[in-house]
Enzyme design. Structure first.
Site, mmCIF file in Angstrom:
data_model
loop_
_atom_site.group_PDB
_atom_site.id
_atom_site.type_symbol
_atom_site.label_atom_id
_atom_site.label_comp_id
_atom_site.label_asym_id
_atom_site.label_seq_id
_atom_site.Cartn_x
_atom_site.Cartn_y
_atom_site.Cartn_z
ATOM 1 N N TYR A 16 0.826 -1.206 0.000
ATOM 2 C CA TYR A 16 0.000 0.000 0.000
ATOM 3 C C TYR A 16 0.863 1.259 0.000
ATOM 4 O O TYR A 16 1.827 1.384 0.772
ATOM 5 C CB TYR A 16 -0.914 0.048 1.233
ATOM 6 C CG TYR A 16 -1.546 1.406 1.412
ATOM 7 C CD1 TYR A 16 -2.573 1.825 0.568
ATOM 8 C CD2 TYR A 16 -1.072 2.297 2.372
ATOM 9 C CE1 TYR A 16 -3.118 3.091 0.684
ATOM 10 C CE2 TYR A 16 -1.618 3.564 2.502
ATOM 11 C CZ TYR A 16 -2.639 3.960 1.653
ATOM 12 O OH TYR A 16 -3.159 5.216 1.743
ATOM 13 N N GLN A 251 -18.071 23.204 60.158
ATOM 14 C CA GLN A 251 -17.153 22.655 59.163
ATOM 15 C C GLN A 251 -17.243 23.489 57.880
ATOM 16 O O GLN A 251 -18.244 24.148 57.608
ATOM 17 C CB GLN A 251 -17.455 21.186 58.870
ATOM 18 C CG GLN A 251 -18.881 20.898 58.463
ATOM 19 C CD GLN A 251 -19.134 19.407 58.279
ATOM 20 O OE1 GLN A 251 -18.248 18.582 58.436
ATOM 21 N NE2 GLN A 251 -20.363 19.066 57.923
ATOM 22 N N TYR A 254 -18.421 22.764 51.053
ATOM 23 C CA TYR A 254 -17.876 21.673 50.244
ATOM 24 C C TYR A 254 -16.716 22.104 49.349
ATOM 25 O O TYR A 254 -15.791 21.326 49.098
ATOM 26 C CB TYR A 254 -18.975 21.076 49.356
ATOM 27 C CG TYR A 254 -19.898 20.108 50.064
ATOM 28 C CD1 TYR A 254 -20.032 20.104 51.452
ATOM 29 C CD2 TYR A 254 -20.654 19.201 49.332
ATOM 30 C CE1 TYR A 254 -20.881 19.220 52.088
ATOM 31 C CE2 TYR A 254 -21.515 18.308 49.957
ATOM 32 C CZ TYR A 254 -21.627 18.322 51.325
ATOM 33 O OH TYR A 254 -22.476 17.448 51.941
ATOM 34 N N PHE A 303 -1.427 5.119 12.578
ATOM 35 C CA PHE A 303 -1.615 6.549 12.333
ATOM 36 C C PHE A 303 -2.873 7.097 12.988
ATOM 37 O O PHE A 303 -3.114 8.306 12.978
ATOM 38 C CB PHE A 303 -1.706 6.812 10.824
ATOM 39 C CG PHE A 303 -2.709 5.920 10.126
ATOM 40 C CD1 PHE A 303 -4.070 6.017 10.374
ATOM 41 C CD2 PHE A 303 -2.280 4.939 9.234
ATOM 42 C CE1 PHE A 303 -4.985 5.181 9.750
ATOM 43 C CE2 PHE A 303 -3.198 4.110 8.598
ATOM 44 C CZ PHE A 303 -4.553 4.232 8.859
ATOM 45 N N LYS A 359 -15.674 43.596 41.842
ATOM 46 C CA LYS A 359 -16.902 43.117 41.212
ATOM 47 C C LYS A 359 -16.682 42.823 39.724
ATOM 48 O O LYS A 359 -17.100 41.794 39.188
ATOM 49 C CB LYS A 359 -18.007 44.159 41.398
ATOM 50 C CG LYS A 359 -19.405 43.672 41.101
ATOM 51 C CD LYS A 359 -20.422 44.761 41.382
ATOM 52 C CE LYS A 359 -20.500 45.118 42.848
ATOM 53 N NZ LYS A 359 -21.073 44.023 43.668
ATOM 54 N N GLU A 388 -12.998 10.746 2.692
ATOM 55 C CA GLU A 388 -12.040 10.201 1.723
ATOM 56 C C GLU A 388 -12.550 8.903 1.106
ATOM 57 O O GLU A 388 -12.053 7.814 1.400
ATOM 58 C CB GLU A 388 -10.681 10.021 2.416
ATOM 59 C CG GLU A 388 -9.494 9.890 1.506
ATOM 60 C CD GLU A 388 -9.128 8.432 1.246
ATOM 61 O OE1 GLU A 388 -9.170 8.025 0.066
ATOM 62 O OE2 GLU A 388 -8.803 7.744 2.225
#
Length: 505
Positions: A16, A251, A254, A303, A359, A388
């Site tokens: 090829y 606490q 998050y 490829f 701001k 192609e």
């Protein structure tokens, strides 16, 4: 492998792209007399790039990786061609490569045709940028300056040069390098936020992360412990204590408390992506491949750039997560009900009633976050199924994905700059509230004091005990400061990056 190709041509064996046409025309047999012309013709019909030009660093990386691919000895390329590419690299000669033109299936055909067409002189229309001053000359003129002549190709050499993943991989490698740097700076910004918000280091206690031992999560927790160590602004509660916080929750919210769990997957992905792209840098990725020992040729698909495509799609996705997190933290800083009493919008001089603080800075950051999360959508799954002559009926979109990743990193760089500026103002205000000085280096941890000083230096501001970064709104032009910091982030050897070199990411 070159000898094996020549012998196959003489024997009229079917290989090829050597004794056949290309792609969907692989059924067309090519005679030995036409074999050389077939290779040189690649640089003619692939002369179809579009758009602007890729950055120099990406093209140089592509050139290096193309050499590396051919050095495996399975591509049928003479060493002379590799030496030519090295000569261009050493001379700082970089072909100008269009930013559009590859679907990442049969490699980066058009981009590599421009690179290798310039190096061989077979694409005289390609210009070359020479040196750091941006001087541009035609490739034939550059070859002459280097003492080289246009090169006649042997069978398979044209195909080997243009059929591979080197350009997308070059872009991807640079993107991952920049991503790691941004992530490190993002952690630095978070450490400033923690101290400004009076967050606790208890969230990063090893006991917690030993019981959920994802590698990335543990690395983030360790990095944050190091960045907060010795701070007089954040809460040191590694002994298991839980100080009363009045009307505030006992606490952290998050975005502070779950930082390691949120960013841990980002770190784990980053290491996985590095391994994949590193493999792509160091592989033979053209087709067919030639066994130099047996002379056999093997038709395959090295490829195909799917690893790069997926890695760059994921980079953009994770970049959106990183920046959205920063955006959330800035929102906490701006609102007194969540910032533990900092001035609204981080106003410096609250006695001047017309001051609005940061701001505008926050809103600009807010405008960038949706762009990044939008760019986080994948492109690898949007390939055309008819490319192609239906030969490339699946394709990776690796080149497009990598280019989008580079664009996303530019946006993220500006958001990280905004985050660092917000963190700078916030720690100045917090330090004054706790210690009576606006020079936050007096209260910050050792790790973040270095970042603080580097930021002040980039802005051309000496630390001051009397005034924070922003006192009155008219004292500075914030967009100029954003650009200063963004440029410093882009500077590979810059002060900002150096200030966080000990962060373990």
């Amino acid at each position: 492998s070159c000898r094996a190709v020549r012998e196959a041509v003489v024997a009229d064996n079917a290989i090829y792209g050597v004794t056949t046409g290309f792609g969907g025309l692989a059924n067309v047999r090519v005679s030995r007399e036409e074999a050389r012309g077939l290779q040189e013709g690649l640089f003619k019909f692939m002369n179809a790039g579009a758009g602007g030009f890729l950055p120099r660093d990406d093209v140089r990386a592509a050139m290096l990786f193309r050499c590396n691919s051919h050095l495996h000895g399975a591509s049928g390329v003479r060493f002379e061609i590799i030496e030519r590419v090295v000569a261009f690299l050493n001379a700082g000669a970089v072909p100008r490569v269009r930013e559009f033109g590859s679907i990442g299936a049969s490699g980066d055909l058009a981009p590599l045709a421009q690179i290798m067409g310039a190096v061989t002189g077979l694409a005289p229309h390609v210009d070359v940028e020479v040196g750091d001053d941006g001087e541009v000359a035609g490739c034939l003129e550059v070859l002459k300056q280097l003492g080289l002549e246009p090169l006649a190709l042997e069978p398979k050499e044209g195909l080997a040069m243009v059929n591979g993943t080197s350009v997308m991989t070059g872009i991807a490698a640079n993107c991952l390098h920049d991503f790691r740097r941004l992530l490190r700076l993002a952690l630095g910004a978070h450490a400033l936020f923690f101290q400004a918000l009076r967050g606790t280091n208890q969230s990063f206690h090893p006991f917690i992360h030993q019981h959920k031992p994802h590698p990335g999560q543990r690395r983030v927790a360790e990095a944050m412990l190091g960045l907060l160590r010795g701070s007089h602004l954040s809460r040191d509660e590694l002994g298991g204590e839980h100080a009363d916080r009045g009307q505030q929750p006992i606490q952290d919210r998050y975005s502070l408390r779950c930082l390691a769990q949120y960013l841990g997957p980002v770190v784990d992905w980053m290491e996985s992506a590095w391994a994949q792209v590193e493999t792509e840098m160091n592989c033979a990725n053209d087709n067919p491949l030639i066994d130099p020992e047996s002379g056999q040729s093997f038709h395959g698909g090295n490829f195909f750039g799917m690893y790069v495509a997926v890695a760059m799609d994921q980079l953009r996705y994770f970049l959106g997560l990183v920046v959205k997190h920063l955006d959330v933290q800035i929102a906490l800083l701006m609102a007194p009900e969540f910032s533990n009493g900092l001035a609204p919008s981080l106003i410096g001089n609250t006695a001047r009633r017309t001051n609005m603080g940061l701001k505008g800075l926050q809103i600009t950051g807010n405008s960038l976050t949706p762009l990044l999360t939008f760019l986080g959508a994948s492109v690898a799954d949007r390939f055309p199924t008819h490319a192609e002559q239906f030969n490339q009926n699946i394709n990776s979109q690796g080149f497009n994905s990598a280019n989008l990743a580079r664009q996303a990193l530019v946006i993220a760089r500006h958001h990280v700059a905004i985050s660092l500026l917000a963190g700078l103002q916030a720690v100045d205000l917090r330090c004054h509230a706790l210690l009576g000085t606006y020079d936050a280096a007096d209260g910050l941890s050792k790790g973040t004091a270095a970042l603080y000083r580097a930021l002040k230096s980039v802005l051309g501001r000496a630390p001051s005990r009397d005034r924070p970064y922003v006192w009155d709104d008219h004292d500075q032009v914030l967009e100029e400061d954003i650009e200063r910091v963004a440029r410093a982030i882009a500077d590979d050897g810059g002060r900002l990056i150096a200030s966080l070199e000990d962060v373990g990411l």
